[in-house]
Design a protein around this motif. Structure first.
Motif, PDB file in Angstrom:
ATOM      1  N   ASN A 102       0.799  -1.225   0.000  1.00 25.97           N
ATOM      2  CA  ASN A 102       0.000   0.000   0.000  1.00 25.97           C
ATOM      3  C   ASN A 102       0.836   1.283   0.000  1.00 25.97           C
ATOM      4  N   ILE A 103       2.104   1.209   0.381  1.00 26.48           N
ATOM      5  CA  ILE A 103       2.937   2.415   0.424  1.00 26.48           C
ATOM      6  C   ILE A 103       4.077   2.390  -0.597  1.00 26.48           C
ATOM      7  N   GLN A 104       4.314   1.231  -1.190  1.00 26.89           N
ATOM      8  CA  GLN A 104       5.364   1.117  -2.212  1.00 26.89           C
ATOM      9  C   GLN A 104       5.166   2.111  -3.363  1.00 26.89           C
ATOM     10  N   PRO A 105       3.926   2.321  -3.871  1.00 23.44           N
ATOM     11  CA  PRO A 105       3.754   3.279  -4.967  1.00 23.44           C
ATOM     12  C   PRO A 105       4.221   4.698  -4.619  1.00 23.44           C
ATOM     13  N   LEU A 106       4.064   5.109  -3.365  1.00 18.00           N
ATOM     14  CA  LEU A 106       4.548   6.431  -2.960  1.00 18.00           C
ATOM     15  C   LEU A 106       6.059   6.498  -3.074  1.00 18.00           C
ATOM     16  N   CYS A 107       6.739   5.479  -2.610  1.00 13.88           N
ATOM     17  CA  CYS A 107       8.196   5.436  -2.684  1.00 13.88           C
ATOM     18  C   CYS A 107       8.651   5.480  -4.144  1.00 13.88           C
ATOM     19  N   THR A 108       8.007   4.693  -4.980  1.00 14.73           N
ATOM     20  CA  THR A 108       8.344   4.669  -6.409  1.00 14.73           C
ATOM     21  C   THR A 108       8.113   6.037  -7.036  1.00 14.73           C
ATOM     22  N   GLU A 109       6.987   6.659  -6.701  1.00 15.95           N
ATOM     23  CA  GLU A 109       6.674   7.988  -7.241  1.00 15.95           C
ATOM     24  C   GLU A 109       7.729   9.014  -6.846  1.00 15.95           C
ATOM     25  N   ILE A 110       8.151   8.983  -5.603  1.00 13.05           N
ATOM     26  CA  ILE A 110       9.181   9.919  -5.138  1.00 13.05           C
ATOM     27  C   ILE A 110      10.489   9.672  -5.879  1.00 13.05           C
ATOM     28  N   MET A 111      10.866   8.406  -6.041  1.00 14.32           N
ATOM     29  CA  MET A 111      12.126   8.094  -6.723  1.00 14.32           C
ATOM     30  C   MET A 111      12.083   8.509  -8.200  1.00 14.32           C
ATOM     31  N   LEU A 112      10.941   8.347  -8.840  1.00 12.30           N
ATOM     32  CA  LEU A 112      10.832   8.680 -10.267  1.00 12.30           C
ATOM     33  C   LEU A 112      10.704  10.174 -10.531  1.00 12.30           C
ATOM     34  N   LYS A 113       9.935  10.860  -9.690  1.00 19.99           N
ATOM     35  CA  LYS A 113       9.665  12.285  -9.924  1.00 19.99           C
ATOM     36  C   LYS A 113      10.694  13.203  -9.290  1.00 19.99           C
ATOM     37  N   ASN A 114      11.399  12.703  -8.282  1.00 21.97           N
ATOM     38  CA  ASN A 114      12.407  13.491  -7.581  1.00 21.97           C
ATOM     39  C   ASN A 114      11.869  14.884  -7.196  1.00 21.97           C
ATOM     40  N   PRO A 115      10.743  14.934  -6.464  1.00 19.32           N
ATOM     41  CA  PRO A 115      10.128  16.217  -6.118  1.00 19.32           C
ATOM     42  C   PRO A 115      10.940  16.976  -5.064  1.00 19.32           C
ATOM     43  N   ASP A 116      10.687  18.247  -4.952  1.00 23.05           N
ATOM     44  CA  ASP A 116      11.321  19.053  -3.908  1.00 23.05           C
ATOM     45  C   ASP A 116      10.601  18.768  -2.593  1.00 23.05           C
ATOM     46  N   LEU A 117      11.242  18.059  -1.716  1.00 25.19           N
ATOM     47  CA  LEU A 117      10.675  17.756  -0.401  1.00 25.19           C
ATOM     48  C   LEU A 117      11.464  18.454   0.703  1.00 25.19           C
ATOM     49  N   SER A 118      12.119  19.537   0.362  1.00 25.68           N
ATOM     50  CA  SER A 118      12.969  20.233   1.328  1.00 25.68           C
ATOM     51  C   SER A 118      12.190  20.835   2.496  1.00 25.68           C
ATOM     52  N   HIS A 119      10.878  20.975   2.355  1.00 21.74           N
ATOM     53  CA  HIS A 119      10.068  21.489   3.460  1.00 21.74           C
ATOM     54  C   HIS A 119       9.492  20.366   4.323  1.00 21.74           C
ATOM     55  N   VAL A 120       9.688  19.129   3.893  1.00 17.52           N
ATOM     56  CA  VAL A 120       9.126  17.997   4.631  1.00 17.52           C
ATOM     57  C   VAL A 120       9.977  17.696   5.859  1.00 17.52           C
ATOM     58  N   GLN A 121       9.286  17.652   6.994  1.00 13.36           N
ATOM     59  CA  GLN A 121       9.884  17.164   8.227  1.00 13.36           C
ATOM     60  C   GLN A 121       9.120  15.898   8.578  1.00 13.36           C
ATOM     61  N   PHE A 122       9.840  14.885   9.062  1.00  8.96           N
ATOM     62  CA  PHE A 122       9.181  13.611   9.315  1.00  8.96           C
ATOM     63  C   PHE A 122       9.746  12.911  10.530  1.00  8.96           C
TER      64      PHE A 122
END
Length: 146
Positions: A65-85
């Motif tokens: 259920n969460i693998q597609p999110l990981c794949t999407e992030i790896m493929l799109k390489n979005p700016d996540l510099s504001h993400v804190q986790f």
């Protein structure tokens, strides 16, 4: 208060139970919390705090259920510099791949600029048959910084 997205990676539902308990605790404190069982990058706000509650599946993999999110992030390489986790990983230490699945998602997020705001917790279901307890204790230790 803080806006929080809880991203759940689960195979059999255990991580979802933990996430539900976290959500309840955070809402009592006045935070605005959304829970995502099949998170998509387009649904997530990079200004919100992301709490990732995720198990390991198979041989160190992410749950389906969460693998597609990981794949999407790896493929799109979005700016996540504001993400804190923060990462709450759940696993079974009798396996060589103990808690390795969520590390793939964390690596993808960090490679796009995301930053952990707290040390991760790795819950071993062999040691903690009620994994909600250590997860809530972990959350309590740092919830005052959000």
């Amino acid at each position: 208060m803080t806006k929080i997205a809880i991203l759940v990676g689960t195979t059999l539902g255990g991580s979802e139970y933990i996430a539900d308990e976290m959500m309840s605790q955070l809402e009592v404190l006045g935070h605005e919390v959304s829970l995502y069982l099949a998170p998509k990058l387009s649904e997530l706000d990079t200004q919100h705090l992301w709490i990732i509650v995720c198990s390991t599946h198979g041989a160190g993999d992410l749950p389906d259920n969460i693998q597609p999110l990981c794949t999407e992030i790896m493929l799109k390489n979005p700016d996540l510099s504001h993400v804190q986790f923060g990462l709450c990983a759940i696993g079974d230490s009798s396996y060589d791949t103990f808690c390795q699945g969520p590390e793939k998602l964390i690596h993808a997020i960090e490679s796009c600029g995301g930053k952990a705001i707290v040390d991760k917790i790795q819950i071993d279901v062999q040691q903690d048959p009620v994994p909600e307890d250590p997860a809530l204790a972990w959350l309590t230790q740092w919830q005052d910084i959000i």
